[in-house]
Design an enzyme around this catalytic site. Structure first.
Site, PDB file in Angstrom:
ATOM      1  N   CYS A 117       2.103  -5.335   6.584  1.00 59.62           N
ATOM      2  CA  CYS A 117       1.782  -4.902   6.291  1.00 59.62           C
ATOM      3  C   CYS A 117       3.417  -4.383   5.287  1.00 59.62           C
ATOM      4  O   CYS A 117       4.574  -4.012   5.538  1.00 59.62           O
ATOM      5  CB  CYS A 117       1.330  -4.085   5.661  1.00 59.62           C
ATOM      6  SG  CYS A 117      -0.882  -4.684   5.479  1.00 59.62           S
ATOM      7  N   HIS A 148       0.873  -1.568  -0.108  1.00 65.50           N
ATOM      8  CA  HIS A 148       0.104  -0.436  -0.282  1.00 65.50           C
ATOM      9  C   HIS A 148       0.646   1.054   0.187  1.00 65.50           C
ATOM     10  O   HIS A 148       2.612   1.633   0.443  1.00 65.50           O
ATOM     11  CB  HIS A 148      -0.969   0.104   1.277  1.00 65.50           C
ATOM     12  CG  HIS A 148      -0.081   0.241   3.063  1.00 65.50           C
ATOM     13  ND1 HIS A 148      -0.164   1.424   3.102  1.00 65.50           N
ATOM     14  CD2 HIS A 148       0.185  -0.955   3.619  1.00 65.50           C
ATOM     15  CE1 HIS A 148       0.633   1.235   4.198  1.00 65.50           C
ATOM     16  NE2 HIS A 148       0.600  -0.158   4.767  1.00 65.50           N
TER      17      HIS A 148
END
Length: 538
Positions: free
Chosen positions: A474, A455
């Site tokens: 992440c 992301h």
């Protein structure tokens, strides 16, 4: 029909046969060489390469047609399934002789011990004799015999090199990325449709570039550093030109020089060479980092190279369009059509929230994303702020009733925030899209139950740090729009301010999250800190 026209028609028919054969056989994308066929077909059968192949076929058609006839007569078993659909046309024979790709194959076989394999398993002596006999005589029968022997050894070598190690564990999220044993037909078809078969063999295009660079480094390391005395060098000293004493004597002995003497030009040169081959700044000064590296001993580095080669063995070759994320160096690379298309920094999981080793298929992007705050962060950071008088709305958060696709929004006053802060009640909280959203402008999803994805991020300062293990698992991207453009072939843009705008990829792309504590450097290898402490137990 004139001879030239016949040859041209034969070459065109051969191209159609390869294309039809490929399309007729359904092969799923995977780290096996089946995946390479899709990209390789595009590169190898494009307009310019096909035209070149046809021109070459016109010149070589009579001789190679004779070889094809001999291959038809000699070939059997699984190799026949490869040669038959291509009109028994050879891949190793060029201009009535065995081409340079055979030399490249023999070089790989000779160095197979670096792969943990035995060179004798691939009959290098028999291959050399077959090649010599064929090239000396130019006889189609001998050329066909050498062709088939080369294909047999090549298919076996590739299959063995691609075989995953049982010592390294990777979690596979999708069937497309699960390793499987490639058969001779898939291996040879993948090789035959690349734009240059000789380059493909020379560079071992079926293996990850990381693997081949570490393979070369391991062979060089064994020759240069492995047999030096494993003696300790005193720590806490900064040894440089002109220095004398026990520390210098130990340093000289550790690097294979005579123990006596001063820190002379020979020692400085040896220190520089060691630094360069270990990813350190080659300044010729034995400071803390260099002495620490020396005191680890050669066995440490040989084991690190071997372990990381096994990790890179799980990655596909550059002909497979894919993304690699390395949590140890906190970098990302993306490949396609046989080459590196780009790289960037990333931020990955901290030691207590590690980014796992796993592989999956990136299937869609989400623009204007929400961020679902992990439950432990809701407990430790958000709930205490609410108890101190903060507002969810002003912090750009909202609380939800559950984790379903259509949850109800909860009023802040209806929640027992003390129970949340104490860990007695779990609460779903998400951050609304916006300039400060932790997901930034977009995220790239490969569905998994750990909630890991790639992301964007508004926090740019972390990319300036040399060690970038700070996230909750992440992967934060240094340049998410650039990666998005590579995925989609165009810049990603939103239709409106609506949250969670999903964009399916034109074609799903494999992503591999790995952990490499030894990585190729400009000179030698960089040996990185084992932040996650995985090397000891891998």
């Amino acid at each position: 029909m004139p001879a030239a026209a016949a040859a041209r028609a034969f070459a065109a028919g051969r191209t159609r046969l390869i294309t039809q054969s490929f399309r007729a056989r359904h092969i799923r994308r995977a780290p096996s060489l089946a995946s390479i066929l899709i990209a390789g077909l595009m590169a190898g059968l494009g307009a310019a390469p096909v035209a070149h192949a046809q021109d070459a076929a016109v010149q070589e058609a009579p001789a190679r047609s004779s070889v094809a006839a001999e291959i038809r007569a000699q070939v059997g078993g699984k190799l026949r399934d490869f040669y038959g659909p291509r009109g028994f046309w050879p891949i190793w024979v060029e201009k009535n002789a065995i081409g340079p790709q055979a030399d490249a194959l023999l070089d790989l076989i000779d160095g197979a011990e670096a792969d943990g394999l035995k060179p004798g398993s691939y009959d290098p002596r028999g291959l050399r004799k077959a090649i010599g006999d064929a090239n000396a005589s130019g006889d189609p029968r001998a050329l066909a015999s050498a062709e088939l022997a080369l294909s047999k050894s090549f298919a076996k070598l590739v299959a063995d090199m691609r075989k995953p190690s049982k010592a390294v564990k990777m979690r596979y999220l999708d069937p497309e990325v699960e390793p499987r044993d490639p058969g001779p037909v898939d291996i040879l078809r993948a090789a035959a449709v690349t734009s240059s078969f000789a380059d493909y063999v020379e560079k071992a295009g079926w293996m990850s570039p990381f693997y081949m660079q570490l393979r070369k480094a391991r062979a060089g390391y064994a020759k240069t550093w492995a047999d030096l005395p494993d003696v300790g060098v005193p720590t806490g000293l900064k040894l440089k030109a002109g220095a004398k004493g026990p520390g210098v004597a130990a340093l000289r002995e550790r690097l294979g020089l005579t123990p006596g003497g001063s820190y002379d030009k020979a020692l400085a040169a040896k220190v520089k060479a060691f630094q360069g081959d270990h990813g350190l700044t080659p300044d010729g000064i034995a400071g803390t980092q260099t002495v620490t590296a020396l005191n680890r001993g050669p066995r440490y580095y040989l084991r690190a190279l071997a372990l990381n080669m096994e990790r890179t063995r799980l990655l596909p070759g550059p002909w497979v369009r894919h993304v690699v994320v390395d949590a140890a160096s906190a970098r990302l690379w993306y490949y396609g059509e046989g080459k590196l298309d780009g790289t960037m920094k990333v931020v990955v999981g901290a030691k207590e929230s590690q980014t796992p080793m796993m592989a999956g298929m990136i299937r869609y992007a989400t623009l204007n994303p929400y961020w679902n705050v992990p439950s432990d962060l809701v407990e430790r950071k958000i709930a205490p702020k609410i108890l101190d008088g903060a507002s969810l709305q002003k912090m750009n958060y909202e609380a939800l009733s559950d984790w379903s696709a259509n949850p109800q929004k909860l009023r802040q006053s209806s929640i027992d925030w003390q129970a949340v802060a104490d860990g007695r009640q779990e609460l779903r909280v998400r951050e609304l899209p916006g300039r400060g959203n932790s997901m930034g402008r977009m995220k790239f999803m490969f569905p998994n139950d750990l909630g890991i994805y790639l992301h964007d991020t508004p926090s740019r300062d972390l990319f300036a740090k040399p060690a970038r293990q700070f996230s909750n698992g992440c992967v934060r991207l240094e340049d998410a729009p650039r990666l998005g453009k590579w995925f989609f072939g165009k810049a990603l843009a939103t239709d409106s301010d609506k949250p969670e705008q999903h964009r399916p990829l034109p074609q799903a792309v494999p992503v591999y999250l790995t952990y490499l504590t030894a990585v190729p450097a400009k000179e030698g290898v960089s040996f990185l800190p084992d932040v996650y402490e995985r090397d000891g137990g891998s």
